[in-house]
Design a protein around this motif. Structure first.
Motif, PDB file in Angstrom:
ATOM      1  N   THR A  49       0.836  -1.205   0.000  1.00 21.20           N
ATOM      2  CA  THR A  49       0.000   0.000   0.000  1.00 21.20           C
ATOM      3  C   THR A  49       0.870   1.255   0.000  1.00 21.20           C
ATOM      4  O   THR A  49       0.561   2.238  -0.669  1.00 21.20           O
ATOM      5  N   CYS A  50       1.961   1.216   0.718  1.00 23.90           N
ATOM      6  CA  CYS A  50       2.859   2.369   0.797  1.00 23.90           C
ATOM      7  C   CYS A  50       3.461   2.690  -0.570  1.00 23.90           C
ATOM      8  O   CYS A  50       3.568   3.867  -0.948  1.00 23.90           O
ATOM      9  N   SER A  51       3.860   1.664  -1.313  1.00 27.77           N
ATOM     10  CA  SER A  51       4.514   1.854  -2.612  1.00 27.77           C
ATOM     11  C   SER A  51       3.542   1.991  -3.774  1.00 27.77           C
ATOM     12  O   SER A  51       3.878   2.599  -4.784  1.00 27.77           O
ATOM     13  N   ASN A  52       2.359   1.426  -3.655  1.00 27.72           N
ATOM     14  CA  ASN A  52       1.405   1.460  -4.761  1.00 27.72           C
ATOM     15  C   ASN A  52       0.412   2.610  -4.670  1.00 27.72           C
ATOM     16  O   ASN A  52      -0.171   2.990  -5.681  1.00 27.72           O
ATOM     17  N   LYS A  53       0.198   3.126  -3.453  1.00 26.71           N
ATOM     18  CA  LYS A  53      -0.818   4.161  -3.284  1.00 26.71           C
ATOM     19  C   LYS A  53      -0.344   5.383  -2.495  1.00 26.71           C
ATOM     20  O   LYS A  53      -0.496   6.512  -2.946  1.00 26.71           O
ATOM     21  N   HIS A  54       0.194   5.148  -1.282  1.00 25.41           N
ATOM     22  CA  HIS A  54       0.422   6.259  -0.370  1.00 25.41           C
ATOM     23  C   HIS A  54       1.471   7.244  -0.905  1.00 25.41           C
ATOM     24  O   HIS A  54       1.151   8.406  -1.165  1.00 25.41           O
ATOM     25  N   LEU A  55       2.716   6.804  -1.044  1.00 19.72           N
ATOM     26  CA  LEU A  55       3.760   7.692  -1.555  1.00 19.72           C
ATOM     27  C   LEU A  55       3.464   8.172  -2.978  1.00 19.72           C
ATOM     28  O   LEU A  55       3.603   9.367  -3.256  1.00 19.72           O
ATOM     29  N   PRO A  56       3.013   7.306  -3.903  1.00 14.59           N
ATOM     30  CA  PRO A  56       2.728   7.793  -5.256  1.00 14.59           C
ATOM     31  C   PRO A  56       1.702   8.930  -5.299  1.00 14.59           C
ATOM     32  O   PRO A  56       1.830   9.838  -6.126  1.00 14.59           O
ATOM     33  N   GLY A  57       0.732   8.916  -4.416  1.00 16.57           N
ATOM     34  CA  GLY A  57      -0.249  10.000  -4.375  1.00 16.57           C
ATOM     35  C   GLY A  57       0.400  11.332  -4.054  1.00 16.57           C
ATOM     36  O   GLY A  57       0.075  12.357  -4.665  1.00 16.57           O
ATOM     37  N   TYR A  58       1.321  11.325  -3.114  1.00 16.08           N
ATOM     38  CA  TYR A  58       2.024  12.565  -2.756  1.00 16.08           C
ATOM     39  C   TYR A  58       2.987  12.996  -3.855  1.00 16.08           C
ATOM     40  O   TYR A  58       3.168  14.187  -4.102  1.00 16.08           O
ATOM     41  N   VAL A  59       3.606  12.038  -4.539  1.00 14.97           N
ATOM     42  CA  VAL A  59       4.482  12.366  -5.659  1.00 14.97           C
ATOM     43  C   VAL A  59       3.659  13.033  -6.763  1.00 14.97           C
ATOM     44  O   VAL A  59       4.043  14.079  -7.293  1.00 14.97           O
ATOM     45  N   GLN A  60       2.518  12.442  -7.081  1.00 13.16           N
ATOM     46  CA  GLN A  60       1.667  12.967  -8.156  1.00 13.16           C
ATOM     47  C   GLN A  60       1.079  14.334  -7.812  1.00 13.16           C
ATOM     48  O   GLN A  60       0.894  15.168  -8.691  1.00 13.16           O
ATOM     49  N   ARG A  61       0.774  14.577  -6.545  1.00 10.55           N
ATOM     50  CA  ARG A  61       0.102  15.820  -6.144  1.00 10.55           C
ATOM     51  C   ARG A  61       1.041  16.831  -5.484  1.00 10.55           C
ATOM     52  O   ARG A  61       0.607  17.828  -4.938  1.00 10.55           O
ATOM     53  N   PHE A  62       2.353  16.565  -5.546  1.00 12.24           N
ATOM     54  CA  PHE A  62       3.330  17.389  -4.854  1.00 12.24           C
ATOM     55  C   PHE A  62       3.220  18.867  -5.242  1.00 12.24           C
ATOM     56  O   PHE A  62       3.268  19.756  -4.382  1.00 12.24           O
ATOM     57  N   ALA A  63       3.060  19.144  -6.514  1.00  8.49           N
ATOM     58  CA  ALA A  63       2.969  20.533  -6.974  1.00  8.49           C
ATOM     59  C   ALA A  63       1.774  21.254  -6.358  1.00  8.49           C
ATOM     60  O   ALA A  63       1.840  22.456  -6.090  1.00  8.49           O
ATOM     61  N   GLU A  64       0.692  20.531  -6.094  1.00 10.38           N
ATOM     62  CA  GLU A  64      -0.490  21.146  -5.484  1.00 10.38           C
ATOM     63  C   GLU A  64      -0.210  21.583  -4.051  1.00 10.38           C
ATOM     64  O   GLU A  64      -0.716  22.619  -3.600  1.00 10.38           O
ATOM     65  N   PHE A  65       0.592  20.812  -3.337  1.00 10.78           N
ATOM     66  CA  PHE A  65       0.991  21.219  -1.987  1.00 10.78           C
ATOM     67  C   PHE A  65       1.895  22.453  -2.082  1.00 10.78           C
ATOM     68  O   PHE A  65       1.727  23.412  -1.321  1.00 10.78           O
ATOM     69  N   GLN A  66       2.837  22.422  -3.018  1.00 11.09           N
ATOM     70  CA  GLN A  66       3.743  23.551  -3.193  1.00 11.09           C
ATOM     71  C   GLN A  66       2.967  24.828  -3.512  1.00 11.09           C
ATOM     72  O   GLN A  66       3.306  25.894  -2.997  1.00 11.09           O
ATOM     73  N   GLN A  67       1.949  24.731  -4.350  1.00  7.97           N
ATOM     74  CA  GLN A  67       1.135  25.899  -4.700  1.00  7.97           C
ATOM     75  C   GLN A  67       0.451  26.497  -3.479  1.00  7.97           C
ATOM     76  O   GLN A  67       0.171  27.687  -3.449  1.00  7.97           O
ATOM     77  N   ARG A  68       0.206  25.696  -2.461  1.00  7.25           N
ATOM     78  CA  ARG A  68      -0.423  26.156  -1.223  1.00  7.25           C
ATOM     79  C   ARG A  68       0.611  26.607  -0.191  1.00  7.25           C
ATOM     80  O   ARG A  68       0.270  26.950   0.929  1.00  7.25           O
ATOM     81  N   GLY A  69       1.889  26.520  -0.558  1.00 11.91           N
ATOM     82  CA  GLY A  69       2.950  26.897   0.371  1.00 11.91           C
ATOM     83  C   GLY A  69       3.185  25.867   1.454  1.00 11.91           C
ATOM     84  O   GLY A  69       3.671  26.181   2.538  1.00 11.91           O
ATOM     85  N   VAL A  70       2.841  24.604   1.154  1.00 11.81           N
ATOM     86  CA  VAL A  70       2.946  23.517   2.127  1.00 11.81           C
ATOM     87  C   VAL A  70       4.062  22.566   1.707  1.00 11.81           C
ATOM     88  O   VAL A  70       4.083  22.079   0.571  1.00 11.81           O
ATOM     89  N   GLU A  71       4.983  22.318   2.617  1.00  9.58           N
ATOM     90  CA  GLU A  71       6.045  21.348   2.377  1.00  9.58           C
ATOM     91  C   GLU A  71       5.527  19.942   2.701  1.00  9.58           C
ATOM     92  O   GLU A  71       4.614  19.783   3.506  1.00  9.58           O
TER      93      GLU A  71
END
Length: 162
Positions: A49-71
């Motif tokens: 689950t960690c490799s197939n879903k959890h981390l990949p979701g954050y990798v895919q949506r990383f720019a959206e966090f950055q746009q909000r000023g969130v590390e």
């Protein structure tokens, strides 16, 4: 042990990362001070689950966090070399910090440890995500055993925007 709650300050302990091929110590107080951070934790690098879903979701949506000023910080009770290899395997972008809580001390201080001894995993972290501002927990989302819903990148983006 009591689980950390919103409104409480994160404990100041050491985590490890690989930087330029060397193990580097990161103090959690410095990591969270004067920042907005989502910290998500997984039971183990390279697990399904960690490799197939959890981390990949954050990798895919990383720019959206950055746009909000969130590390974004990913943490596991693994060693820094495992976290580095997992980051490479998952094509983690620069800026998404992969931290090792090798002895589980930060995880235990948060009250979010998981006894994985029955699975040959020893002490691990429960699956969770928290949002902190200036070192203070504002939101905490802990998964029920075997679930993956409230700590996903999508769920955290929605929670931050609410």
């Amino acid at each position: 042990m009591t689980t950390i709650q919103p409104g409480q300050a994160l404990p100041d302990l050491e985590l490890k990362a690989i930087v330029d091929g060397q193990i580097e110590t990161r103090q959690t107080a410095a990591l969270f001070d004067q920042r907005k951070v989502v910290l998500f934790a997984v039971p183990g690098a390279f697990t399904p689950t960690c490799s197939n879903k959890h981390l990949p979701g954050y990798v895919q949506r990383f720019a959206e966090f950055q746009q909000r000023g969130v590390e974004v910080v990913c943490m596991a009770v693994n060693d820094a070399y495992v976290m580095q290899a997992w980051a490479r395997d998952q094509k983690v972008p620069p800026g998404l910090l992969m931290l090792a809580d090798g002895n589980g001390l930060f995880t235990q201080a948060l009250g979010l440890q998981l006894d994985g001894a029955a699975y040959g995993m020893g002490l691990r972290s429960r699956r969770f995500a928290l949002y902190a501002e200036n070192g203070v927990v504002r939101q905490l989302h802990v998964e029920a055993p075997g679930e993956f819903r409230v700590s996903s990148a999508e769920a955290m983006l929605t929670a931050i925007d609410a």
